[in-house]
Design a protein around this motif. Sequence first.
Motif, mmCIF file in Angstrom:
data_model
loop_
_atom_site.group_PDB
_atom_site.id
_atom_site.type_symbol
_atom_site.label_atom_id
_atom_site.label_comp_id
_atom_site.label_asym_id
_atom_site.label_seq_id
_atom_site.Cartn_x
_atom_site.Cartn_y
_atom_site.Cartn_z
ATOM 1 N N PHE A 22 -6.179 19.108 -1.679
ATOM 2 C CA PHE A 22 -5.121 18.931 -2.093
ATOM 3 C C PHE A 22 -5.390 19.314 -3.564
ATOM 4 O O PHE A 22 -6.118 18.850 -4.306
ATOM 5 N N ASP A 23 -3.715 20.070 -4.397
ATOM 6 C CA ASP A 23 -4.224 19.981 -5.981
ATOM 7 C C ASP A 23 -2.650 19.953 -6.416
ATOM 8 O O ASP A 23 -2.382 19.846 -6.079
ATOM 9 N N THR A 24 -3.438 18.556 -7.252
ATOM 10 C CA THR A 24 -2.082 17.899 -7.154
ATOM 11 C C THR A 24 -2.036 17.437 -9.206
ATOM 12 O O THR A 24 -3.132 18.327 -9.776
ATOM 13 N N ALA A 25 -1.335 16.799 -9.634
ATOM 14 C CA ALA A 25 -1.083 16.466 -10.932
ATOM 15 C C ALA A 25 -0.176 15.367 -10.915
ATOM 16 O O ALA A 25 1.351 15.198 -11.064
ATOM 17 N N ASP A 26 0.122 14.775 -12.308
ATOM 18 C CA ASP A 26 0.840 13.322 -12.154
ATOM 19 C C ASP A 26 1.979 14.246 -13.331
ATOM 20 O O ASP A 26 2.960 13.687 -12.835
ATOM 21 N N ILE A 27 1.897 15.348 -13.557
ATOM 22 C CA ILE A 27 3.586 16.000 -14.185
ATOM 23 C C ILE A 27 3.772 16.921 -12.852
ATOM 24 O O ILE A 27 4.846 17.661 -13.131
ATOM 25 N N TYR A 28 3.621 16.701 -11.771
ATOM 26 C CA TYR A 28 4.334 17.303 -10.155
ATOM 27 C C TYR A 28 5.103 16.737 -9.530
ATOM 28 O O TYR A 28 5.378 16.041 -8.599
ATOM 29 N N GLY A 29 5.983 15.466 -10.380
ATOM 30 C CA GLY A 29 6.693 14.203 -9.800
ATOM 31 C C GLY A 29 6.160 13.349 -8.922
ATOM 32 O O GLY A 29 4.801 12.701 -9.358
ATOM 33 N N GLN A 30 6.398 12.993 -7.567
ATOM 34 C CA GLN A 30 6.595 12.499 -6.709
ATOM 35 C C GLN A 30 4.870 12.511 -6.004
ATOM 36 O O GLN A 30 4.576 11.765 -5.082
ATOM 37 N N SER A 31 4.294 13.521 -6.772
ATOM 38 C CA SER A 31 2.887 14.246 -5.348
ATOM 39 C C SER A 31 1.561 13.897 -5.681
ATOM 40 O O SER A 31 0.773 13.655 -4.627
ATOM 41 N N GLU A 32 1.272 12.698 -6.609
ATOM 42 C CA GLU A 32 0.022 11.663 -6.668
ATOM 43 C C GLU A 32 0.280 11.035 -5.726
ATOM 44 O O GLU A 32 -0.623 10.518 -4.709
ATOM 45 N N ARG A 33 1.699 10.456 -5.823
ATOM 46 C CA ARG A 33 2.022 9.381 -4.819
ATOM 47 C C ARG A 33 1.695 9.101 -3.414
ATOM 48 O O ARG A 33 1.419 9.385 -2.276
ATOM 49 N N ALA A 34 2.757 10.779 -2.726
ATOM 50 C CA ALA A 34 1.896 11.242 -1.557
ATOM 51 C C ALA A 34 1.578 11.211 -1.268
ATOM 52 O O ALA A 34 0.318 11.431 0.211
ATOM 53 N N LEU A 35 0.662 11.759 -1.704
ATOM 54 C CA LEU A 35 -1.504 11.922 -1.725
ATOM 55 C C LEU A 35 -2.277 10.764 -1.709
ATOM 56 O O LEU A 35 -2.811 10.508 -0.783
ATOM 57 N N GLY A 36 -1.871 9.543 -2.363
ATOM 58 C CA GLY A 36 -2.260 8.435 -2.066
ATOM 59 C C GLY A 36 -1.978 7.288 -0.835
ATOM 60 O O GLY A 36 -2.220 7.396 0.730
ATOM 61 N N ARG A 37 -0.531 8.225 0.011
ATOM 62 C CA ARG A 37 0.177 7.345 0.551
ATOM 63 C C ARG A 37 -0.826 8.071 2.440
ATOM 64 O O ARG A 37 -0.866 7.811 2.952
ATOM 65 N N LEU A 38 -1.068 9.408 1.516
ATOM 66 C CA LEU A 38 -1.627 10.614 2.651
ATOM 67 C C LEU A 38 -2.802 9.871 3.346
ATOM 68 O O LEU A 38 -3.777 9.807 4.213
ATOM 69 N N ARG A 39 -3.483 9.970 1.882
ATOM 70 C CA ARG A 39 -5.127 9.406 1.895
ATOM 71 C C ARG A 39 -5.171 8.247 2.319
ATOM 72 O O ARG A 39 -5.883 7.671 3.205
ATOM 73 N N ALA A 40 -4.026 6.493 2.440
ATOM 74 C CA ALA A 40 -4.151 5.637 2.909
ATOM 75 C C ALA A 40 -3.675 5.996 4.256
ATOM 76 O O ALA A 40 -4.784 4.908 5.442
ATOM 77 N N ASN A 41 -3.372 6.468 5.057
ATOM 78 C CA ASN A 41 -2.815 6.857 6.056
ATOM 79 C C ASN A 41 -3.666 7.706 7.445
ATOM 80 O O ASN A 41 -2.995 7.139 8.241
ATOM 81 N N TYR A 42 -3.882 8.745 6.330
ATOM 82 C CA TYR A 42 -3.747 9.668 7.335
ATOM 83 C C TYR A 42 -4.809 9.361 8.666
ATOM 84 O O TYR A 42 -6.268 8.388 8.116
ATOM 85 N N THR A 43 -4.780 9.779 10.096
ATOM 86 C CA THR A 43 -5.855 9.314 11.320
ATOM 87 C C THR A 43 -6.765 10.085 11.442
ATOM 88 O O THR A 43 -7.310 9.863 12.480
ATOM 89 N N GLY A 44 -6.798 11.023 11.878
ATOM 90 C CA GLY A 44 -7.892 12.418 11.937
ATOM 91 C C GLY A 44 -9.087 11.712 10.970
ATOM 92 O O GLY A 44 -10.168 11.280 10.654
ATOM 93 N N ASP A 45 -9.997 12.621 11.651
ATOM 94 C CA ASP A 45 -11.283 13.134 11.491
ATOM 95 C C ASP A 45 -11.361 13.519 10.018
ATOM 96 O O ASP A 45 -12.393 12.583 9.158
ATOM 97 N N ALA A 46 -10.636 14.247 8.982
ATOM 98 C CA ALA A 46 -11.496 14.189 7.768
ATOM 99 C C ALA A 46 -10.217 14.042 6.654
ATOM 100 O O ALA A 46 -9.613 13.208 7.063
ATOM 101 N N THR A 47 -11.061 13.994 5.736
ATOM 102 C CA THR A 47 -10.747 12.664 4.947
ATOM 103 C C THR A 47 -10.392 13.959 3.492
ATOM 104 O O THR A 47 -10.520 14.769 2.984
ATOM 105 N N PRO A 48 -9.201 13.450 2.641
ATOM 106 C CA PRO A 48 -8.229 14.535 1.482
ATOM 107 C C PRO A 48 -9.316 14.401 1.041
ATOM 108 O O PRO A 48 -9.533 13.579 0.251
ATOM 109 N N VAL A 49 -9.389 15.539 0.233
ATOM 110 C CA VAL A 49 -10.613 16.337 -1.006
ATOM 111 C C VAL A 49 -9.078 16.043 -2.439
ATOM 112 O O VAL A 49 -8.210 16.998 -1.632
ATOM 113 N N ILE A 50 -8.981 15.282 -3.154
ATOM 114 C CA ILE A 50 -7.303 15.348 -3.993
ATOM 115 C C ILE A 50 -8.462 15.905 -5.274
ATOM 116 O O ILE A 50 -8.806 15.308 -6.048
ATOM 117 N N PHE A 51 -7.849 17.197 -5.844
ATOM 118 C CA PHE A 51 -8.279 17.200 -7.462
ATOM 119 C C PHE A 51 -6.457 17.340 -7.620
ATOM 120 O O PHE A 51 -5.547 17.023 -6.985
#
Length: 175
Positions: A22-51
């Motif tokens: 996933f590609d995001t930016a601090d200037i894209y509203g709350q997208s970093e926070r949403a991806l942080g929640r994904l990172r913390a709570n995703y229960t599947g086999d893969a790990t999110p890679v965040i740029f």
Amino acid sequence: RGDEDAAVATLSAYMDAGFTTFDTADIYGQSERALGRLRANYTGDATPVIFTKYVTQDASLAEARRVNANSRAALGGSPAMVQFHWWDYSDPRFVDAASHLATLRDEGLLGEVAACNFDVAHLRALVDARVPIAANQVQYSLLDRRPENGMLAFAKARGLPLACFGAVAGGWLSE
């Protein structure tokens, strides 16, 4: 909060389908926070890679540290890559600002350092200054072929990958 919950659910569905970067930016509203929640709570086999991106006209190390700390807090950890964008090339301090990202990388506070929408002349300045640029993110499609005006040749000669976005030209080349 409801919109963010929906965003995290959508991101989780993308993860389930095999989209893990996933590609995001601090200037894209709350997208970093949403991806942080994904990172913390995703229960599947893969790990999110965040740029994420560092978009600034402040070339100070203090600003780089502040933005990086905010991004790490929102993302729940360090980003795999930070793509550096500079608005005004008439201000030559962009080399200093990019160098500060390399310092943060060396301190383990972020993964790779990349450029975002740099042209050949200014990307060359970063590379010649020995800023460890891992890639340059540029728009490239059948309709937007600007990278063919020297960027492809420069990147190939330097062994520098291009991270292309807009491959379907904002939907103009899709159904």
